[in-house]
Design an enzyme around this catalytic site. Structure first.
Site, PDB file in Angstrom:
ATOM      1  N   GLN A  16      47.565  29.851  51.320  1.00 40.21           N
ATOM      2  CA  GLN A  16      46.466  29.102  50.684  1.00 40.21           C
ATOM      3  C   GLN A  16      46.913  27.682  50.334  1.00 40.21           C
ATOM      4  OE1 GLN A  16      43.346  29.847  50.182  1.00 40.21           O
ATOM      5  NE2 GLN A  16      43.220  32.063  50.378  1.00 40.21           N
ATOM      6  N   CYS A  49      35.633  33.839  51.956  1.00 36.93           N
ATOM      7  CA  CYS A  49      35.595  32.369  51.936  1.00 36.93           C
ATOM      8  C   CYS A  49      34.276  31.870  52.504  1.00 36.93           C
ATOM      9  CB  CYS A  49      36.792  31.776  52.666  1.00 36.93           C
ATOM     10  SG  CYS A  49      36.887  32.276  54.372  1.00 36.93           S
TER      11      CYS A  49
HETATM   12  N1  SAH Z   1      44.729  37.842  52.637  1.00 35.40           N
HETATM   13  C1  SAH Z   1      45.477  36.716  53.125  1.00 35.40           C
HETATM   14  C2  SAH Z   1      44.885  36.073  54.392  1.00 35.40           C
HETATM   15  C3  SAH Z   1      43.401  35.847  54.425  1.00 35.40           C
HETATM   16  S1  SAH Z   1      42.851  34.815  55.748  1.00 35.40           S
HETATM   17  C4  SAH Z   1      45.695  35.696  52.027  1.00 35.40           C
HETATM   18  O1  SAH Z   1      45.127  35.792  50.965  1.00 35.40           O
HETATM   19  O2  SAH Z   1      46.496  34.790  52.229  1.00 35.40           O
HETATM   20  C5  SAH Z   1      42.257  35.958  56.911  1.00 35.40           C
HETATM   21  C6  SAH Z   1      43.305  36.634  57.739  1.00 35.40           C
HETATM   22  O3  SAH Z   1      42.648  37.507  58.672  1.00 35.40           O
HETATM   23  C7  SAH Z   1      44.172  35.709  58.607  1.00 35.40           C
HETATM   24  O4  SAH Z   1      45.525  35.962  58.309  1.00 35.40           O
HETATM   25  C8  SAH Z   1      43.841  36.108  60.049  1.00 35.40           C
HETATM   26  O5  SAH Z   1      44.960  36.044  60.922  1.00 35.40           O
HETATM   27  C9  SAH Z   1      43.398  37.543  59.866  1.00 35.40           C
HETATM   28  N2  SAH Z   1      42.518  38.082  60.912  1.00 35.40           N
HETATM   29  C10 SAH Z   1      41.558  37.439  61.619  1.00 35.40           C
HETATM   30  N3  SAH Z   1      40.917  38.286  62.430  1.00 35.40           N
HETATM   31  C11 SAH Z   1      41.489  39.503  62.248  1.00 35.40           C
HETATM   32  C12 SAH Z   1      41.246  40.797  62.822  1.00 35.40           C
HETATM   33  N4  SAH Z   1      40.296  40.978  63.723  1.00 35.40           N
HETATM   34  N5  SAH Z   1      41.997  41.820  62.392  1.00 35.40           N
HETATM   35  C13 SAH Z   1      42.971  41.627  61.442  1.00 35.40           C
HETATM   36  N6  SAH Z   1      43.248  40.438  60.888  1.00 35.40           N
HETATM   37  C14 SAH Z   1      42.509  39.381  61.281  1.00 35.40           C
END
Ligand code: SAH
Length: 392
Positions: free
Chosen positions: A223, A348
């Site tokens: 973040q 988000c």
């Molecule tokens: N929870 C984490 C990341 C959130 S961002 C935090 O708070 O930092 C969303 C995440 O979803 C990213 O890391 C992205 O790589 C992942 N993502 C996107 N599509 C996805 C899918 N189909 N399956 C699993 N993860 C996915």
């Protein structure tokens, strides 16, 4: 979209000199309280059918929150180096001296680099003819550790007088803890290339969030607003009201943040994330923090949930933090069949959140409350945490 108008009380002059050219901060000239009011109304309108939206958790000092700062480097017609951002939707560079969103130390380092280029005879890259060396500078700051990473993105791995350059930059900014050379020789809109090597320090930094240490490499997802990141995760954990005996799923887990932060409060965490590098970082983060009750799976979250549902598994709690587009109907169907007592949805995008809530509530869950957290002051970005519980 809120325009640069008289609502600010300071007429047509914007707080930001490049507001019109940049376009990143749609709300730059709206007083902060009003920004929150506008964003709250948007969330309320979208989530009204499901639950009450509590007050927005804003920032006390909403300026300079971004700890990941990127500058693209170019030059004017006379060859003088310039740095800034791409004009929205184009490859034209808008020179930026300082930005209200960005960490001020990061901006100062970028200015120093720009100032050093001439004496080191380093040319900035020219997209049109392919000449020059330096394309971008990326700065990442660990606010809670004080560690600073500078990434120099160049077209070639040969950086003239590299050691003297490092020395000179560190003389101006001794708080820099690592400098990485990243080589990007492709015609691409991606900032970072595949090859990189540290030219000073370890090549990564650490930051601390909610008492856990996280490794941040040049490409790690993390973040950008560390103050509100803590607020967001604490809100999610508080909402989950953990008792210590739960099996929790952390879906779309990135570098493992939410699952790791929840891990001391539950029996076990199962995390799933699609991005291979993020999963590698997550495993390392678990090691660094000596967390033993967490398992990471690299998989598509929908496929993973379907597999769990097919094997008749059940879990007590699901944290889900999908990308902007939201989750999938298949993910939601499988999640519902795992029958968690609670779902904590971190979103988000209030639009995709509302879409997903429609399906989750149809599956026998009730949205109890929504708490919006302002992760991105001055922009339209909205982050919302929603608690859903299983209806009896
Ligand atoms: N929870 C984490 C990341 C959130 S961002 C935090 O708070 O930092 C969303 C995440 O979803 C990213 O890391 C992205 O790589 C992942 N993502 C996107 N599509 C996805 C899918 N189909 N399956 C699993 N993860 C996915």
């Amino acid at each position: 979209m809120v325009k640069n108008n008289n609502s600010t009380g300071h007429g047509a002059k914007s707080l930001c000199p490049v507001f019109k050219k940049c376009g990143a901060c749609q709300m730059i000239d709206t007083p902060y309280k009003k920004q929150l009011k506008i964003k709250h109304a948007r969330v309320q309108e979208l989530l009204e059918p499901y639950c009450k939206v509590e007050s927005f958790i804003g920032m006390e000092s909403p300026e300079h929150y971004r700890c990941k700062v990127h500058a693209v480097f170019t030059h004017d017609k006379k060859g003088n180096p310039l740095s800034g951002i791409y004009r929205e939707g184009s490859h034209e560079v808008v020179p930026v001296e300082s930005c209200l969103l960005e960490d001020q130390k990061a901006d100062a380092i970028i200015a120093s680099i720009r100032g050093m280029l001439k004496s080191f005879k380093i040319k900035t890259y020219d997209e049109d003819n392919g000449y020059g060396l330096l394309r971008h500078v990326l700065i990442r700051i660990g606010r809670n550790t004080g560690e600073i990473m500078v990434v120099l993105v160049t077209v070639s791995p040969i950086f003239p007088s590299k050691n003297n350059f490092v020395k000179a930059l560190r003389k101006e900014h001794p708080e820099i803890t690592t400098i990485v050379l990243n080589v990007n020789d492709k015609q691409t809109s991606m900032i970072l290339g595949d090859k990189e090597k540290p030219i000073y320090g370890p090549g990564f930094i650490y930051d601390i969030c909610c008492g856990m240490k996280f490794k941040i490499s040049p490409k790690s997802f993390y973040q950008v607003n560390p103050i509100q990141q803590e607020v967001l995760y604490n809100t999610a954990i508080e909402m989950a009201d953990l008792k210590g005996d739960e099996v929790a799923l952390d879906c779309y887990s990135g570098v493992g943040t939410i699952g790791l932060i929840a891990s001391p409060h539950v029996k076990e965490v199962i995390s799933v994330e699609l991005n291979k590098d993020a999963v590698k970082d997550a495993i390392l983060n678990a090691k660094i923090n000596e967390v033993k009750n967490i398992t990471f799976y690299q998989n598509d979250a929908t496929r993973f949930m379907q597999q769990m549902a097919d094997s008749g598994d059940s879990v007590d709690l699901v944290f889900m933090d999908p990308p902007r587009s939201g989750s999938t109907p298949e993910f939601i169907t499988s999640m519902v069949s795992l029958s968690p007592k609670k779902i904590v949805y971190i979103s988000c995008s209030p639009e995709s959140l509302a879409n997903d809530l429609k399906l989750i509530t149809k599956g026998g869950y009730k949205a109890q409350k929504a708490v919006p957290v302002d992760m991105f002051p001055f922009t339209r970005g909205v982050e919302t945490v929603v608690l859903l519980t299983k209806e009896d």
